[in-house]
Design a protein around this motif. Sequence first.
Motif: not given
Lengths: 227, 227
Positions: A143-146, A149, A170-173, A175-176, A179, B38-41, B90, B167, B170, B199
């Motif tokens: 995924s984009g957020g992965q 990371r 910018g691509n993370l929810d 909560a992430t 972190e 929703g969370r990343s992934g 994205q 997104e 973002g 997000h």
Amino acid sequence: LAYLRGVCRHYRMGNSVVRALDGIDLDIETGEYWAIQGRSGSGKSTLLNLLGCLDRPTAGTYVLDGVDVSALSDDALSHVRSRSIGFIFQSFNLIPQLTVEENIEVPLFYQGVAPPESRRRARELAARVGLTERLHHRPTELSGGQQQRVAIARALVNDPAIVLADEATGNLDSATENEILAVMDQLHGMGKTIILVTHNAALTRHAEKVMVLADGRIESLRTRAEA
Amino acid sequence: LAYLRGVCRHYRMGNSVVRALDGIDLDIETGEYWAIQGRSGSGKSTLLNLLGCLDRPTAGTYVLDGVDVSALSDDALSHVRSRSIGFIFQSFNLIPQLTVEENIEVPLFYQGVAPPESRRRARELAARVGLTERLHHRPTELSGGQQQRVAIARALVNDPAIVLADEATGNLDSATENEILAVMDQLHGMGKTIILVTHNAALTRHAEKVMVLADGRIESLRTRAEA
Ligand SMILES: Nc1ncnc2c1ncn2[C@@H]1O[C@H](COP(=O)(O)OP(=O)(O)OP(=O)(O)O)[C@@H](O)[C@H]1O
Ligand SMILES: Nc1ncnc2c1ncn2[C@@H]1O[C@H](COP(=O)(O)OP(=O)(O)OP(=O)(O)O)[C@@H](O)[C@H]1O
Ligand SMILES: [Mg+2]
Ligand SMILES: [Mg+2]
């Protein structure tokens, strides 16, 4: 740690000139935590690329660790980069043919670190950004957020003294994102210099210095005590 | 307008299976404005790609405008897409060899619209996202947020009935983001169906329905009246 004097970065386009940076004066002390904000197109990525020795000014001086960066050869510049700077790109720049684990590992090879130590450190960083279950995926299978990371883990695997992050969440929810910011705070606590470009005003809370760019110039610069 | 029943999307990786979507039931009425979080992934991009006919479910049914999408040939699917769906990716997916203006214009050629009309409409959309001064730049000569805005303009140039945005803000500062959201509100006011993956919790204020995904399933779904 570093200073910029009268730094400019221009692009010639036909008959016109785009002034991406138009006269930047800046002093950065070791161990500081900076946030850089500003409108889309205001020069944030350009400034970060210059600080990260990925680009050179068209005018002005950039001195890093007592060395005039503009005087260095491409090889010397590349050496400075891989040794002391961890760069998280706005567009990730992952290598499509390599897995997550291999992508994170690459900077270690440049420093002469080999398996099994390089593999161990890559896995440690992957765990820190929550990607243990994706070690053998390739970037297109993430995924984009992965992907973002993986870029973060790769920038940190060399334990760099300076971390430059171009909109790294910018691509993370949220909560992430929190972190990742906790990781940045941790690194800052270890004495590293952190410079985050971010559109998220909430992130500036973590920084000691907040700079706003507009049209390639510094519009404002404040220290958190006054904030 | 559309409904999904038991929709799944799995990837086989060696001996394991990644369940990107794991049983989605959903009803979308024409002219609604949805926010997906929703969370990343968690499966947001996967769901949006399925809704946008860019991908097919591994199981389950997706009916759009009374047509079972899984029964369509690739050509028919592509036809549905270009006629009624505007997709903001994205990762932008701009064509590096084309200018901003040309990138925005491309979808019009598929609809048989040619210069000077196609050029006029591309410029109109470029102005709407604030890129009039970058018409002849290529994607690599743009900032991240400028690239994102080209992707937005391109998705809207065909005046699609359904806008799917993954997104899409973002990489934008909040002022520019608000300008884009005002454009989305305008389109919604014209009767278009808008589905935004975001997000940014603040963006859900603009939506009538807010869905949260977790591990490929719908964790919650609320209508704004109850929010
Ligand atoms: N080609 C693929 N092969 C295997 N797994 C995949 C593939 N594409 C996506 N995935 C997995 O499917 C899951 C859902 O991905 P998706 O892109 O929909 O997430 P997302 O909610 O959009 O995340 P983000 O907020 O980070 O963009 C992720 O865990 C991802 O690793
Ligand atoms: N190769 C290039 N040629 C011409 N102009 C360029 C080039 N690269 C960047 N620019 C311009 O320089 C300006 C600053 O770009 P930069 O990427 O630093 O902006 P930014 O503040 O990072 O924006 P964003 O928030 O959208 O990422 C932009 O107006 C952009 O169009
Ligand atoms: Mg940028
Ligand atoms: Mg996604």
